[in-house]
Design an enzyme around this catalytic site. Structure first.
Site, PDB file in Angstrom:
ATOM      1  N   GLY A  57    -163.783  -6.134 -71.642  1.00 19.52           N
ATOM      2  CA  GLY A  57    -164.732  -5.888 -72.726  1.00 19.52           C
ATOM      3  C   GLY A  57    -164.793  -6.983 -73.778  1.00 19.52           C
TER       4      GLY A  57
ATOM      5  N   THR B  20    -164.061  -8.787 -67.474  1.00 17.31           N
ATOM      6  CA  THR B  20    -162.623  -8.977 -67.333  1.00 17.31           C
ATOM      7  C   THR B  20    -162.167  -7.763 -66.544  1.00 17.31           C
ATOM      8  OG1 THR B  20    -162.376 -10.280 -69.354  1.00 17.31           O
ATOM      9  CG2 THR B  20    -160.491  -8.941 -68.776  1.00 17.31           C
TER      10      THR B  20
ATOM     11  N   SER C   6    -157.856 -15.541 -76.546  1.00 15.34           N
ATOM     12  CA  SER C   6    -158.339 -14.407 -75.747  1.00 15.34           C
ATOM     13  C   SER C   6    -158.302 -13.126 -76.575  1.00 15.34           C
ATOM     14  CB  SER C   6    -157.418 -14.249 -74.533  1.00 15.34           C
ATOM     15  OG  SER C   6    -157.693 -13.047 -73.853  1.00 15.34           O
ATOM     16  N   SER C   7    -159.020 -12.134 -76.104  1.00 20.67           N
ATOM     17  CA  SER C   7    -158.934 -10.788 -76.704  1.00 20.67           C
ATOM     18  C   SER C   7    -158.184  -9.819 -75.812  1.00 20.67           C
ATOM     19  CB  SER C   7    -160.341 -10.213 -76.917  1.00 20.67           C
ATOM     20  OG  SER C   7    -160.986 -10.895 -77.930  1.00 20.67           O
TER      21      SER C   7
ATOM     22  N   THR D  81    -158.865 -12.212 -65.881  1.00 15.61           N
ATOM     23  CA  THR D  81    -160.294 -12.493 -66.062  1.00 15.61           C
ATOM     24  C   THR D  81    -160.722 -13.831 -65.492  1.00 15.61           C
ATOM     25  OG1 THR D  81    -162.044 -12.502 -67.747  1.00 15.61           O
ATOM     26  CG2 THR D  81    -160.012 -13.624 -68.320  1.00 15.61           C
TER      27      THR D  81
ATOM     28  N   ARG E  13    -152.627 -17.516 -68.887  1.00 15.09           N
ATOM     29  CA  ARG E  13    -153.946 -17.933 -69.360  1.00 15.09           C
ATOM     30  C   ARG E  13    -154.262 -19.334 -68.825  1.00 15.09           C
ATOM     31  NH1 ARG E  13    -158.637 -15.853 -71.305  1.00 15.09           N
ATOM     32  NH2 ARG E  13    -159.349 -16.739 -73.255  1.00 15.09           N
TER      33      ARG E  13
HETATM   34  N1  GLY Z   1    -162.404 -14.105 -71.548  1.00 20.09           N
HETATM   35  C1  GLY Z   1    -162.132 -12.895 -72.191  1.00 20.09           C
HETATM   36  C2  GLY Z   1    -160.876 -12.916 -72.986  1.00 20.09           C
HETATM   37  O1  GLY Z   1    -159.996 -13.675 -72.670  1.00 20.09           O
HETATM   38  O2  GLY Z   1    -160.733 -12.203 -73.936  1.00 20.09           O
END
Ligand code: GLY
Length: 570
Positions: A471, A379, A450-451, A397, A106
């Site tokens: 998404g 993403t 993040s998701s 992403t 990340r």
């Molecule tokens: N930027 C989308 C995520 O990290 O969930």
């Protein structure tokens, strides 16, 4: 009657009066729809070229980790919408011997970032500052992530792995119709940010071939000099110089200090499944764990796929899980996260204690404070299985489509706008109308929440599924539904990926259905129970790329037709 047949018949019979919006639930009357079947190895990704390059690397003797490096970089070439060198991601793996793990690459906030950097002198959020332009970017993690994973587990030399990607960048890829539409829609803003002569400011039409020579040269330097080329070499200097000229704050020290992090994945059981997913700073694993464990006591098969009862119980679990997500989760290197407590059976049972089958729970009654979190929809995810039995689920992403829209013409790639995944100001909506929480506030060197939910599933102790999706905040619910589709409703991998999806994320307090899936009987039944439903035009919910290991040892790909995903295998 065996379990599979029983399940299908029971689901069919019991759901007749209330099965209202799933056209794709399998039935006894037709042959199941299968995705690509392969004997030994498979890659499923957002672009055919990227899937095929991953396969080419494995045919040359590479394994899943070598294929990861090739696929990820091929996506950066052919899918600049989300594929990247200027962004970050997460990978969850399971080795052939059953060992599991994950890598967090990340982005991080630059050293000069601070909590209030997107606020004006009155303390108000300055619109656009965290989403567009050089100040929106975090320190990229992608090159560190793919090199860290490949150097630990891969078999080939990066030079050999990257050569077909360099060739692809030089020889070019053909613009698809969907891609041409996207490029046209961002052309003006890309020109506004980078000047009229910028590469992606040109008119690109469907059928054109894009040759990205600058990116080929960047990849050639990385292939020769390794990951440090990106973080300390000529590439680092060009990146920093460019970003600083555009008002950015990423320094050479920030790049030099960047490290990917190995993390223990989140692991939980759902009936006979063992689910392995990403830990914070992704919220994916904890939140999907909460959702699945909250619905575990309910007889979902008897309710029927996408029936009113099914939508209701899943919605109530989603609502409660997202309320926790938004409040508790952030970068574990900076905030204390009560992961065990959030996944505790008794706690989750108590959370569902207020569920009333007759009436919707109001989100306002679920938790204190109006905290809300979500990310943009752009993403990309890919799933890999090699012939040795190693499995990888990888989601990566730039955040928004083409990230911050800052394009480094000398280097051939876009920079992320991941800083917008932090909460710019607690309790105040960002430009998407979203509100963030304190655990996810900005700090130097911190990773934004993040998701992304790269996930592996074991069944009866054996690897069964590899999956994930883009998404934004809908990633988690799309992955949860794909697992339930396959497990509870015996769908094939392709059917599970294609089935219509819905989404609830606590706030806004509404159920989102995909376009053209909202049946009037469903609307009436849910409205009667006080559910608020987004009846306007809705986007697609996720674009899942998945692999299922079949009982005969073969692999089935699930490539989502919602976008241009493609499986390749041998
Ligand atoms: N930027 C989308 C995520 O990290 O969930």
């Amino acid at each position: 009657m065996n379990k599979q047949v029983y399940t299908r018949v029971a689901a069919l019979l019991l759901s007749i009066p209330i099965l209202v919006f799933s056209c794709q639930s399998p039935s006894e009357e037709r042959e199941p729809k299968r995705g690509l079947i392969a004997e030994k190895a498979m890659v499923v990704s957002a672009r055919g070229e990227a899937s095929r390059i991953g396969i080419e690397i494995m045919k040359k003797g590479g394994n899943a980790f070598d294929a990861m490096m090739a696929t990820e970089m091929a996506l950066a070439v052919t899918f600049p919408f989300a594929g990247n060198l200027g962004g970050g991601g997460f990978a969850v793996y399971r080795l052939a011997n059953g060992e599991i793990g994950s890598i967090d690459y990340r982005e991080k906030a630059p050293g000069a970032a601070h909590r209030d950097m997107y606020l004006d002198e009155n303390g108000d959020v300055i619109p656009g500052l965290s989403t567009k332009g050089a100040l929106a970017s975090g320190v990229p993690g992608t090159i560190a992530g793919i090199f860290e994973a490949q150097s630990k587990f891969g078999k080939l030399e990066p030079k050999e792995i990257l050569q077909p990607v360099i060739d692809l960048a030089k020889n070019g890829f053909v613009v698809s119709t969907q891609q041409a539409g996207r490029l046209q829609s961002i052309r003006e803003v890309v020109r506004e940010v980078n000047g009229e002569n910028t590469f992606y400011g040109k008119e690109w039409n469907a059928g054109d071939t894009i040759k990205n020579i600058a990116l080929a040269e960047t990849l050639e330097r990385i292939a020769s000099n390794g990951r440090d080329e990106f973080y300390q070499g000529e590439t680092a200097k060009i990146l920093v110089d460019h970003m600083q000229k555009m008002g950015g704050i990423i320094t050479e020290e920030d790049l030099a200090a960047y490290e990917a992090a190995w993390r223990e994945p989140i692991v939980f059981d759902y009936k006979e499944l063992r689910v392995i997913s990403m830990a914070p700073p992704s919220s994916g694993g904890v939140t999907i764990g909460q959702i699945l464990k909250m619905v575990e006591p309910y007889d979902l098969q008897a309710m029927g796929h996408n029936s009113v009862d099914y939508v209701q119980v899943l919605t109530e679990a989603m609502r409660r899980a997202y309320a926790d997500r938004n409040y508790y989760l952030g970068d574990p290197d900076f905030v204390e996260i009560p992961i065990d407590e959030l996944l505790d059976d008794d706690y989750l049972k108590e959370r569902m204690g207020s569920f009333n089958p007759e009436m919707a729970t109001l989100s306002a009654d679920i938790a204190e404070g109006k905290v809300l979190f979500a990310e943009s929809m752009e993403t990309t995810h890919y799933s890999i299985m090699d012939e040795e039995g190693n499995a990888l689920a990888v989601t990566t992403t730039l955040n928004g489509a083409y990230g911050s829209k800052v394009y480094l013409d000398e280097l051939g790639f876009f920079m992320n706008n991941e800083m917008d995944d932090f909460s710019s100001k607690t309790g105040v909506p960002n430009m998407f109308g979203l509100i963030g929480a304190d655990a996810n506030s900005i700090a130097p060197g911190k990773r934004m929440l993040s998701s992304m939910t790269p996930t592996l599933v074991e069944r009866d102790g054996k690897l069964w599924m590899i999956l994930g999706t883009p998404g934004g905040s809908t990633i988690i619910t799309a992955v949860a539904q794909t697992i339930l589709n396959a497990y509870e409703f015996d769908m094939t991998m392709q059917e599970a990926v294609e089935a219509h999806r819905f989404h609830h994320q606590w706030l806004p307090d509404q159920i989102l259905f995909e376009e053209n899936t909202l049946d009037s009987a469903l609307l009436k039944a849910l409205s009667a129970k006080n559910y608020l439903i987004n009846e306007g035009r809705t986007p697609i919910i996720g674009s899942v790329d998945a692999i299922m290991l079949l009982p005969d040892g073969k692999l089935e790909g699930g490539a989502d037709p919602r976008r241009e995903n493609e499986a390749a295998g041998y």
